[in-house]
Design an enzyme around this catalytic site. Structure first.
Site, PDB file in Angstrom:
ATOM      1  N   LEU A  86       0.833  -1.222   0.000  1.00  0.00           N
ATOM      2  CA  LEU A  86       0.000   0.000   0.000  1.00  0.00           C
ATOM      3  C   LEU A  86       0.858   1.258   0.000  1.00  0.00           C
ATOM      4  CD1 LEU A  86      -2.660  -1.088   2.661  1.00  0.00           C
ATOM      5  CD2 LEU A  86      -3.005  -0.851   0.191  1.00  0.00           C
ATOM      6  N   GLY A  87       2.057   1.126   0.497  1.00  0.00           N
ATOM      7  CA  GLY A  87       2.921   2.305   0.523  1.00  0.00           C
ATOM      8  C   GLY A  87       4.171   2.039   1.341  1.00  0.00           C
ATOM      9  N   GLY A 138       9.276   1.693   7.349  1.00  0.00           N
ATOM     10  CA  GLY A 138       8.946   0.372   6.818  1.00  0.00           C
ATOM     11  C   GLY A 138       7.771   0.431   5.863  1.00  0.00           C
ATOM     12  N   VAL A 154       3.932  -0.801   4.164  1.00  0.00           N
ATOM     13  CA  VAL A 154       2.551  -1.068   4.583  1.00  0.00           C
ATOM     14  C   VAL A 154       1.924  -1.995   3.538  1.00  0.00           C
ATOM     15  CG1 VAL A 154       0.338  -0.033   5.230  1.00  0.00           C
ATOM     16  CG2 VAL A 154       2.458   1.287   5.520  1.00  0.00           C
ATOM     17  N   ASP A 183      -0.057  17.852  14.540  1.00  0.00           N
ATOM     18  CA  ASP A 183       0.530  17.756  13.205  1.00  0.00           C
ATOM     19  C   ASP A 183      -0.544  17.504  12.157  1.00  0.00           C
ATOM     20  OD1 ASP A 183       2.551  17.991  11.395  1.00  0.00           O
ATOM     21  OD2 ASP A 183       3.361  15.981  11.705  1.00  0.00           O
ATOM     22  N   GLU A 205      -1.089  15.449   4.445  1.00  0.00           N
ATOM     23  CA  GLU A 205      -0.271  14.232   4.343  1.00  0.00           C
ATOM     24  C   GLU A 205      -0.601  13.219   5.438  1.00  0.00           C
ATOM     25  OE1 GLU A 205       0.645  17.311   4.123  1.00  0.00           O
ATOM     26  OE2 GLU A 205       2.512  17.601   3.010  1.00  0.00           O
TER      27      GLU A 205
HETATM   28  P1  AMP Z   1       3.119   5.652   6.544  1.00  0.00           P
HETATM   29  O1  AMP Z   1       4.274   4.830   6.953  1.00  0.00           O
HETATM   30  O2  AMP Z   1       2.030   5.712   7.549  1.00  0.00           O
HETATM   31  O3  AMP Z   1       3.522   7.005   6.017  1.00  0.00           O
HETATM   32  O4  AMP Z   1       2.444   4.883   5.289  1.00  0.00           O
HETATM   33  C1  AMP Z   1       3.061   4.831   4.033  1.00  0.00           C
HETATM   34  C2  AMP Z   1       1.954   4.785   2.979  1.00  0.00           C
HETATM   35  O5  AMP Z   1       1.191   3.598   3.101  1.00  0.00           O
HETATM   36  C3  AMP Z   1       0.943   5.926   3.118  1.00  0.00           C
HETATM   37  O6  AMP Z   1       1.373   7.053   2.466  1.00  0.00           O
HETATM   38  C4  AMP Z   1      -0.303   5.311   2.496  1.00  0.00           C
HETATM   39  O7  AMP Z   1      -0.265   5.445   1.094  1.00  0.00           O
HETATM   40  C5  AMP Z   1      -0.180   3.837   2.828  1.00  0.00           C
HETATM   41  N1  AMP Z   1      -0.968   3.515   4.022  1.00  0.00           N
HETATM   42  C6  AMP Z   1      -0.569   3.643   5.311  1.00  0.00           C
HETATM   43  N2  AMP Z   1      -1.531   3.240   6.155  1.00  0.00           N
HETATM   44  C7  AMP Z   1      -2.569   2.831   5.387  1.00  0.00           C
HETATM   45  C8  AMP Z   1      -3.874   2.325   5.681  1.00  0.00           C
HETATM   46  N3  AMP Z   1      -4.277   2.141   6.925  1.00  0.00           N
HETATM   47  N4  AMP Z   1      -4.686   2.015   4.647  1.00  0.00           N
HETATM   48  C9  AMP Z   1      -4.271   2.215   3.371  1.00  0.00           C
HETATM   49  N5  AMP Z   1      -3.053   2.700   3.035  1.00  0.00           N
HETATM   50  C10 AMP Z   1      -2.199   3.007   4.021  1.00  0.00           C
END
Ligand code: AMP
Length: 405
Positions: free
Chosen positions: A132-133, A138, A140, A250, A254
């Site tokens: 997902l990202g 790390g 997701v 914050d 984003e």
């Molecule tokens: P983060 O480490 O929280 O910045 O997550 C990295 C990326 O993963 C984010 O920018 C989202 O695109 C995706 N992501 C994080 N959490 C979720 C979630 N609960 N559901 C869907 N996509 C997520």
């Protein structure tokens, strides 16, 4: 995507373990428009059928939180996509084990949580799906629990070695503890967490429509209707956080995700702080969203943690009110109000003198609300309950569906 099935399956998720009644939420600061929950006590429901958000304080909340799955309902299988082997690849690069005090700080396991213990989870409990990202610490992944009723989740990994390198062990622990205790339609739910030698895994609510920021970047700005609806949801979530004495600190696009029905989800608690006494000597935030009381007379880097200089005796929750004004502006105009791309210090100077300018396209009601949030004196910023009653918000609020008799 099999929307109905997915909604029901996500909505069905409550993986709390032993029956414990969650601490009650103070209702004193609830916005007056908010429907008081006809709140089922989650602990009394059959666990797997409990709706994930016992705190249902929002009249325009989505069906995500209100549709518990019925047992016996057949739901189409949900495609979680293909796992790309990313975790194994990452392990090679940053999978160093952590020892000593840091290891103790990062030994995070929700099954042992005092307030919301869950069942025990390991990586083997999940079928891995598509990435997902990638975050700073790390990756997701979209995942599904192997055991019935096969819940869909976002599994976020945090490499312990990276957390230690960035000296955020305590902050991470705090973020996780705060988020696990929150129950609101517009706050990303953390269902549980576990760890191994190298990593921490967070079992997060899956935000099916992804990042709000991506949509804002793609579209440049949002319509007044869409902006007002997001701000309505955001304000309700902030009111809830403030009743729990959590200051977010914050707020920015984003950090916001979108649920399956496009509902807003606050998704990042990295800078939030639990301040039961409502007094904090340090505050943090991000450049364009900082209020005057945090920038006056200072020169800054992008991220700062500073004592509030000018109003140290005041209620620090007002930092979020200011940021809400900045967010409202950014949604509609496509850039934050005090941005100066050439110089950080110019941005701070513009914040300090509240140098607020509106393009002619902005309605009088929207201007009125933003001007009442972006007020120099924190004490004179409009209350969140009044934001929820403001004509611009009320005008665009969706009517709650009347149940058929
Ligand atoms: P983060 O480490 O929280 O910045 O997550 C990295 C990326 O993963 C984010 O920018 C989202 O695109 C995706 N992501 C994080 N959490 C979720 C979630 N609960 N559901 C869907 N996509 C997520």
């Amino acid at each position: 995507m099999a929307t109905v099935g997915l909604t029901a399956k996500i909505a069905a998720l409550d993986i709390s373990g032993p029956s414990r009644v969650p601490p009650s939420t103070s209702s004193t600061a609830r916005p007056t428009h908010a429907k008081q929950p006809s709140q089922p006590n989650v602990a009394k429901l059959p666990t797997k059928l409990a709706a994930p958000n016992p705190h249902q304080g929002h009249t325009n909340s989505s069906s995500l939180s209100t549709a518990p799955a019925r047992s016996g309902t057949t739901q189409p299988a949900i495609d979680i996509g293909r796992y790309d082997g990313g975790l194994e690849a990452e392990d090679e690069k940053r999978g160093d084990a952590v020892t000593g005090e840091a290891a103790e700080d990062l030994a995070l396991d929700s099954s042992l949580s005092r307030t919301y213990p869950t069942q025990e989870w390991t990586l083997h409990s999940f079928d891995m799906g598509r990435p997902l990202g990638k975050g700073k610490f790390g990756r997701v992944y979209m995942v599904r629990t192997k055991s019935a009723p096969k819940y869909i989740l976002a599994l976020k990994t945090l490499y312990k070695s990276e957390l230690v390198k960035n000296k955020v062990e305590k902050q991470t622990r705090r973020e996780i503890e705060i988020q696990q205790n929150l129950r609101h339609t517009n706050i990303l739910r953390l269902y549980g967490y576990f760890h191994d030698e190298q990593r921490i895994f967070l079992m997060l609510e899956f935000a099916a429509q992804g990042e709000l920021y991506r949509q804002l970047s793609k579209q440049g700005s949002f319509s007044e209707r869409r902006s007002a609806r997001y701000i309505d949801q955001m304000t309700d979530a902030l009111s809830y956080l403030h009743t729990k004495h959590v200051i977010h600190r914050d707020i920015k696009p984003e950090n916001l995700l979108l649920g399956i029905n496009g509902e807003l989800k606050i998704g990042d608690f990295g800078w939030s702080v639990h301040a039961p006494g409502l007094r904090r000597m340090t505050m943090c935030g991000t450049l364009d969203y900082l209020p005057p009381e945090m920038v006056e007379g200072k020169e800054h880097n992008e991220r700062v943690c500073l004592p509030p200089v000018r109003f140290p005796h005041l209620n620090p929750l007002q930092v979020d009110h200011w940021a809400l004004g900045v967010l409202t502006y950014e949604f509609m105009i496509g850039a934050p109000p005090f941005e100066d791309r050439k110089s950080v210090n110019n941005t701070y100077a513009r914040i300090a003198r509240v140098d607020l300018k509106f393009p002619p396209s902005i309605s009088a009601d929207a201007k009125d609300l933003i001007s009442k949030l972006l007020v120099y004196d924190p004490q004179r910023r409009i209350a969140l309950a009044d934001v929820l009653r403001h004509p611009w918000i009320v005008k665009y609020r969706q009517k709650a569906a009347v149940p058929s008799v």
